[in-house]
Design an enzyme around this catalytic site. Structure first.
Site, PDB file in Angstrom:
ATOM      1  N   GLY A 100     -13.521  -4.178   0.337  1.00  0.00           N
ATOM      2  CA  GLY A 100     -14.897  -3.720   0.529  1.00  0.00           C
ATOM      3  C   GLY A 100     -15.297  -2.701  -0.521  1.00  0.00           C
ATOM      4  O   GLY A 100     -16.410  -2.730  -1.058  1.00  0.00           O
TER       5      GLY A 100
ATOM      6  N   LYS B  52     -19.681 -17.063   1.402  1.00  0.00           N
ATOM      7  CA  LYS B  52     -21.124 -16.878   1.558  1.00  0.00           C
ATOM      8  C   LYS B  52     -21.801 -16.145   0.407  1.00  0.00           C
ATOM      9  O   LYS B  52     -21.287 -15.175  -0.108  1.00  0.00           O
ATOM     10  CB  LYS B  52     -21.387 -16.119   2.861  1.00  0.00           C
ATOM     11  CG  LYS B  52     -20.934 -16.909   4.090  1.00  0.00           C
ATOM     12  CD  LYS B  52     -21.512 -16.348   5.356  1.00  0.00           C
ATOM     13  CE  LYS B  52     -20.803 -15.089   5.760  1.00  0.00           C
ATOM     14  NZ  LYS B  52     -21.233 -14.496   7.000  1.00  0.00           N
TER      15      LYS B  52
ATOM     16  N   GLY C 175     -10.166  -9.102  -1.075  1.00  0.00           N
ATOM     17  CA  GLY C 175      -8.898  -9.305  -0.375  1.00  0.00           C
ATOM     18  C   GLY C 175      -8.332 -10.699  -0.565  1.00  0.00           C
ATOM     19  O   GLY C 175      -7.150 -10.870  -0.909  1.00  0.00           O
TER      20      GLY C 175
ATOM     21  N   ARG D 259       0.821  -1.211   0.000  1.00  0.00           N
ATOM     22  CA  ARG D 259       0.000   0.000   0.000  1.00  0.00           C
ATOM     23  C   ARG D 259       0.857   1.263   0.000  1.00  0.00           C
ATOM     24  O   ARG D 259       0.481   2.272  -0.600  1.00  0.00           O
ATOM     25  CB  ARG D 259      -0.931  -0.006   1.212  1.00  0.00           C
ATOM     26  CG  ARG D 259      -2.046  -0.992   1.011  1.00  0.00           C
ATOM     27  CD  ARG D 259      -2.986  -1.049   2.180  1.00  0.00           C
ATOM     28  NE  ARG D 259      -4.147  -1.852   1.844  1.00  0.00           N
ATOM     29  CZ  ARG D 259      -4.967  -2.383   2.728  1.00  0.00           C
ATOM     30  NH1 ARG D 259      -4.757  -2.207   4.017  1.00  0.00           N
ATOM     31  NH2 ARG D 259      -5.993  -3.097   2.332  1.00  0.00           N
TER      32      ARG D 259
END
Ligand code: ADP
Ligand code: MG
Length: 430
Positions: free
Chosen positions: A410, A234, A387, A38
């Site tokens: 996200g 999920k 991720g 990052r």
């Protein structure tokens, strides 16, 4: 969502104080940065601003600190509840201990480690002792053209995540221009990610620009066939993405744990595989929607199943209509790998989010490996969001074969869901 936003190149920054929101939320272990991706990613924008002679004020969050720079050290709700559950005579001591632990965050979650790292990488950076306090103000006022400073962890203030306008205003008052380059937090309307844009001309940095260019183009005007690969544990995590992508793709490939919710909905035995029983109806609706739109909806034809959810569990391969009782699906099987790889090989654009199995464990990583290889070799425009999928691609050494690996899990999910990202929506249009 199409964004056509001004970038650092569309605004005159020479001699100006420029506040840059970066994503310096890097993993740190025993005082050492374990992955500096990052920081490296942020350097292009910083170096551009330095070269232009801007006075650069960097800011970021790191981790989830206590709000130690607020007037009164605050404990989070969970901690307060825990303390209140103790016998009355123990509460005072427990509170003092918790506050002391919070104060330690100032050293543990200080951005000093990032300032040092940037300095080592050739961008000399001074760290302010606070975010909007006297030290930040003094250091910002004293900046010379081409100099770089870094504010302390913005989440040392509770006001950051509350997007309190007073905080945003104070932050904005340090600078004349705002640059958002933190894609990973662009889906959050926080003080430093969106609030400041109310008070300053706001543009994006190179990282965000690339994210919106590549992902925006893929969603709005994809090179076809457009293939989306969705996996992970999920269905509920990916409903929004499936719903949005079903409208746009030619083929939708499903893998990972979420496949078993579809199988149960279709009446297949799934043994002890992970399943969301409250999503069965939704699964059928999604299948119907895909059919309605003419989308080729692919589910695994075979699976790697195991007796238990364990890294070294006994495993075998089985077709999707005959998973025995007491066994769980932990990866897609070889036939499915072939089928999916073939479909990916012919794609013009691929969007991939979520591993095909429990890719953290070698015995159940075969499907993810095969799909990663197929995407890397496809020659398609390839976008990896999420991720765990990004980590798998990097670990397998395919990172430089992909068109784009999103820097925000996200945020990229919300982008793929077609939602508006407040940290980008707040920037000036071209
Ligand atoms: P991403 O971060 O790429 O968006 P997710 O977080 O949605 O991906 O999903 C990754 C997780 O899904 C991993 O922890 C992986 O172990 C889990 N997973 C994948 N397949 C299965 C499965 N068949 N059963 C249980 N968990 C699974
Ligand atoms: Mg994940």
């Amino acid at each position: 969502m199409t964004y056509n936003k001004k970038s650092v190149e569309d605004i005159d920054v020479a001699g100006k104080k420029v506040l840059v929101r970066c994503d310096f939320n890097v993993p740190v272990k025993d005082g050492v940065i374990t992955d500096d991706k990052r920081i490296v990613g942020a350097m292009k924008t910083i170096e551009y601003l330095v070269a232009q002679g801007a006075k650069v004020i960097l800011c970021s969050h790191m981790g989830r600190p206590h709000n130690v720079l607020d007037e009164k050290l605050k404990l989070d709700k969970k901690e307060i509840k825990k303390i209140e559950a103790l016998p009355a005579e123990e509460q005072e001591a427990a509170k003092a201990a918790a506050l002391e632990k919070g104060a330690k965050d100032i050293t543990k979650l200080s951005l000093g480690i990032v300032a040092d790292d940037l300095t080592k990488k050739g961008i000399p950076v001074t760290l302010a002792a606070d975010v909007i306090g006297p030290d930040a103000q003094a250091k910002a006022a004293a900046l010379k053209d081409g100099e770089v400073m870094l504010l302390e962890n913005v989440r040392f203030h509770a006001a950051e995540e509350k997007n309190d306008p007073e905080f945003a205003k104070a932050l904005a008052s340090l600078a004349e221009i705002y640059v958002n380059d933190a894609f990973g937090t662009a889906h959050r309307a926080h003080g430093s990610t969106a609030g400041v844009a109310d008070y300053l001309p706001a543009v994006c940095g190179y990282l965000i620009q690339k994210e919106i260019d590549v992902m925006g183009k893929a969603l709005d005007d994809p090179k076809r066939p457009f293939v989306a690969i969705l996996g992970g544990a999920k269905v509920s995590d990916k409903i929004g993405v499936i719903n949005n992508l079903i409208e746009k793709v030619d083929t939708l490939i499903i893998g990972g744990g979420m496949a078993y919710t579809f199988f149960r909905a279709l009446g297949n035995p799934i043994g002890t595989s992970i399943c969301e029983d409250d999503k069965l109806e939704l699964a059928l609706e999604l299948l119907a929607k895909a059919k309605d739109k003419g989308v080729n909806f692919l589910l695994p034809v075979d699976n790697v199943i195991a007796r238990e959810y364990k890294e070294d569990a006994t495993f075998m391969r089985i077709y999707s209509d005959s998973i025995p009782d007491g066994w769980m699906g932990l990866d897609i099987g070889e036939k499915t790998q072939e089928l999916y790889s073939k479909s990916i090989a012919g794609a013009g654009t691929v969007v991939w989010n979520g591993p095909m199995g429990v890719s953290e464990w070698d015995n159940f990583a075969g499907g993810t490996r095969a799909v990663a290889k197929a995407v890397a070799e496809s020659g398609a425009i390839s976008i990896i969001g999420g991720g765990d999928s990004a980590a798998a691609v990097e670990q397998l050494g395919y990172a430089d074969k992909m068109t784009h690996i999103s820097t925000g899990g996200g945020a990229s999910l919300e982008f793929l869901e077609g939602l508006e990202l407040p940290g980008i929506a707040c920037l000036l249009d071209k």
